[in-house]
Design a protein around this motif. Structure first.
Motif, short mmCIF file in Angstrom:
data_model
loop_
_atom_site.label_atom_id
_atom_site.label_comp_id
_atom_site.label_asym_id
_atom_site.label_seq_id
_atom_site.Cartn_x
_atom_site.Cartn_y
_atom_site.Cartn_z
N LYS A 57 0.92 -1.22 -0.12
CA LYS A 57 0.04 0.01 0.22
C LYS A 57 0.93 1.28 -0.02
N ILE A 58 0.35 2.48 -0.38
CA ILE A 58 1.09 3.55 -0.51
C ILE A 58 -0.03 4.63 -0.38
N ASN A 59 0.35 5.35 0.78
CA ASN A 59 -0.51 6.64 1.11
C ASN A 59 -0.35 7.61 0.25
N ALA A 60 -1.29 7.97 -0.45
CA ALA A 60 -1.42 8.96 -1.64
C ALA A 60 -1.34 10.39 -0.89
N ASP A 61 -1.94 10.70 0.03
CA ASP A 61 -1.71 12.00 0.35
C ASP A 61 -0.29 12.28 0.92
N GLU A 62 0.53 11.21 1.36
CA GLU A 62 1.93 11.32 1.81
C GLU A 62 2.93 11.15 0.62
N ASN A 63 2.19 10.76 -0.34
CA ASN A 63 3.20 10.54 -1.68
C ASN A 63 2.19 11.22 -3.05
N PRO A 64 2.42 12.24 -2.95
CA PRO A 64 1.75 12.99 -3.91
C PRO A 64 2.31 12.67 -5.47
N VAL A 65 3.81 12.86 -5.49
CA VAL A 65 4.42 12.62 -6.66
C VAL A 65 4.07 11.24 -7.27
N ILE A 66 3.98 10.19 -6.58
CA ILE A 66 3.74 8.95 -6.93
C ILE A 66 2.25 8.83 -7.65
N SER A 67 1.52 9.28 -6.73
CA SER A 67 0.05 9.44 -6.91
C SER A 67 -0.25 10.18 -8.42
N ALA A 68 0.49 11.18 -8.39
CA ALA A 68 0.16 12.12 -9.77
C ALA A 68 0.82 11.10 -10.85
N ASN A 69 2.07 10.72 -10.81
CA ASN A 69 2.70 10.16 -11.77
C ASN A 69 1.70 9.00 -12.66
N TYR A 70 0.82 8.44 -11.72
CA TYR A 70 0.23 7.29 -12.03
C TYR A 70 -1.26 7.83 -12.19
N ARG A 71 -1.67 9.11 -12.09
CA ARG A 71 -2.80 9.64 -12.19
C ARG A 71 -3.94 9.15 -11.40
N VAL A 72 -3.73 9.07 -10.30
CA VAL A 72 -4.62 8.27 -9.11
C VAL A 72 -5.34 9.52 -8.65
N MET A 73 -6.75 9.78 -9.19
CA MET A 73 -7.48 10.56 -8.61
C MET A 73 -8.68 10.39 -7.78
N ALA A 74 -8.89 9.09 -7.44
CA ALA A 74 -9.83 8.54 -6.39
C ALA A 74 -9.21 7.46 -5.72
N LEU A 75 -9.71 7.50 -4.36
CA LEU A 75 -9.26 6.22 -3.73
C LEU A 75 -10.51 5.40 -3.03
N PRO A 76 -10.08 4.13 -2.75
CA PRO A 76 -9.00 3.37 -3.14
C PRO A 76 -8.77 3.30 -4.60
N THR A 77 -7.47 3.18 -5.08
CA THR A 77 -7.21 2.83 -6.27
C THR A 77 -6.26 1.68 -6.25
N MET A 78 -6.47 0.69 -6.76
CA MET A 78 -5.54 -0.40 -7.05
C MET A 78 -4.75 -0.79 -8.32
N MET A 79 -3.60 -0.96 -8.46
CA MET A 79 -2.71 -0.93 -9.64
C MET A 79 -2.05 -2.09 -9.67
N LEU A 80 -1.90 -2.99 -10.76
CA LEU A 80 -1.14 -4.00 -10.70
C LEU A 80 0.18 -3.89 -11.46
N PHE A 81 1.09 -3.80 -11.01
CA PHE A 81 2.38 -3.50 -11.85
C PHE A 81 3.21 -5.18 -11.99
N HIS A 82 3.78 -4.98 -13.24
CA HIS A 82 4.49 -6.23 -13.73
C HIS A 82 5.47 -5.69 -14.64
N HIS A 83 6.77 -6.17 -14.31
CA HIS A 83 8.07 -5.60 -15.13
C HIS A 83 8.09 -4.20 -15.11
N GLY A 84 7.86 -3.53 -13.85
CA GLY A 84 8.09 -1.88 -14.00
C GLY A 84 6.92 -1.14 -14.44
N ARG A 85 5.82 -2.00 -14.98
CA ARG A 85 4.83 -0.96 -15.53
C ARG A 85 3.34 -1.58 -15.12
N PRO A 86 2.52 -0.49 -15.06
CA PRO A 86 1.10 -0.79 -14.55
C PRO A 86 0.47 -1.54 -15.82
#
Length: 111
Positions: A57-86
């Motif tokens: 898990k990653i706290n979107a409020d405390e990690n805004p750069v990562i949340s913005a990089n992956y365009r997280v606009m609503a919570l909860p958002t779950m994202m599956l990463f494989h080989h470094g890509r969502p």
């Protein structure tokens, strides 16, 4: 929310993007009720599918750069990463059976 490993902007690359197996990331926040409802489900999925994937898990409020990089606009958002890509993402809590089916479909599509 403390039953899943927490990642942040300093550990995201190592623990998610460079992981040896797929990683399911939950973007959450302390104020998010559905995030708290989802925690026991994600903890179970992480334990049951430990050989297949890692759940963090990653706290979107405390990690805004990562949340913005992956365009997280609503919570909860779950994202599956494989080989470094969502490879799959979904917004909102869901029952365990539905989540497992969606994860299986996403992972099978990548095999």
């Amino acid at each position: 929310m403390s039953d899943l490993q927490e990642v942040d902007e300093t550990t995201f690359d190592e623990l998610v993007l460079r992981a040896d197996k797929p990683v399911l990331v939950e973007f959450w926040a302390q104020w998010c009720g559905p995030c708290h409802q989802l925690l026991p489900i994600l903890t179970q999925v992480g334990a049951e599918r430990n050989d297949q994937l890692t759940v963090v898990k990653i706290n979107a409020d405390e990690n805004p750069v990562i949340s913005a990089n992956y365009r997280v606009m609503a919570l909860p958002t779950m994202m599956l990463f494989h080989h470094g890509r969502p490879i799959w993402a979904v917004v909102g809590a869901r029952p365990k059976a539905k989540l497992l089916k969606e994860l299986d479909d996403a992972l099978l599509a990548r095999v």
